[in-house]
Design a protein around this motif. Structure first.
Motif, PDB file in Angstrom:
ATOM      1  N   ASN A  23       0.868  -1.170   0.000  1.00 52.18           N
ATOM      2  CA  ASN A  23       0.000   0.000   0.000  1.00 52.18           C
ATOM      3  C   ASN A  23       0.911   1.227   0.000  1.00 52.18           C
ATOM      4  N   SER A  25       1.618   3.494   2.066  1.00 46.68           N
ATOM      5  CA  SER A  25       2.418   3.775   3.265  1.00 46.68           C
ATOM      6  C   SER A  25       3.676   2.910   3.305  1.00 46.68           C
ATOM      7  N   ARG A  27       3.926   0.191   4.748  1.00 45.57           N
ATOM      8  CA  ARG A  27       3.919  -0.622   5.968  1.00 45.57           C
ATOM      9  C   ARG A  27       3.478  -2.031   5.585  1.00 45.57           C
ATOM     10  N   PRO A  80      -3.613   2.734   2.067  1.00 46.47           N
ATOM     11  CA  PRO A  80      -3.818   1.954   3.294  1.00 46.47           C
ATOM     12  C   PRO A  80      -5.313   1.800   3.595  1.00 46.47           C
TER      13      PRO A  80
END
Length: 166
Positions: A23, A25, A27, A80
């Motif tokens: 995504n 981000s 993360r 996200p």
């Protein structure tokens, strides 16, 4: 360009680069990202997050740590908690191929970017990924693999890829 559909765990593949279905981000959570993170060790997620966020459809490259690869290319096909789109899958795939070429990679392994938790229709997403790979003009890439984890996904990928190639 030609590509191969294979079945297995992306984290167990040997290639110059492995593509993470990310995504924006960067993360690393579950699915492909979780498998790569578990196999690579904690440094992978830390480095990825430090390079984010990226634009939708964008990519960032990290070391592959304990994976049998030089690089992980994080291809962001979704925001996200959001959903991927045909355009974000197309751009993420194209940008990941271009990044692998820019890194002088000969081999790269792609998962079904944007088709898992990102909520995009699996067969339509695979059709987009296959079409982008098929039309891509590589500089260094000679070995592009599209990987499925499950038997059902593998059969679906093979069927869609055959349709794109014809």
């Amino acid at each position: 360009m030609e590509f191969e559909v294979i079945q297995g765990d992306i984290a167990a593949q040997s290639a110059d680069a492995l593509v993470n279905a990310a995504n924006t981000s960067l993360r690393m959570g579950s699915g492909v990202a979780g498998a790569l993170k578990r196999a690579a060790g904690s440094g992978l997620n830390d480095e990825a997050v430090a390079k984010g966020p990226v634009d939708l459809g964008g990519v960032a490259t990290t070391d592959a740590y304990d994976l049998d690869a030089e690089y992980v290319i994080h291809a962001a096909a979704m925001p996200p908690g959001g959903q991927s789109t045909a355009e974000s899958i197309r751009n993420a795939t194209r940008n990941a191929l271009a990044e692998a070429d820019a890194l002088n990679c000969e081999s790269v392994v792609f998962p079904a970017i944007g088709c898992g938790i990102a909520g995009f229709d699996f067969e339509e997403g695979i059709r987009i990924i296959c079409a982008v790979i098929e039309e891509y003009q590589p500089e260094s890439l000679t070995d592009v693999r599209l990987i499925a984890y499950s038997d059902d996904d593998f059969e679906g990928m093979q069927r869609v890829a055959a349709g794109v190639r014809n």
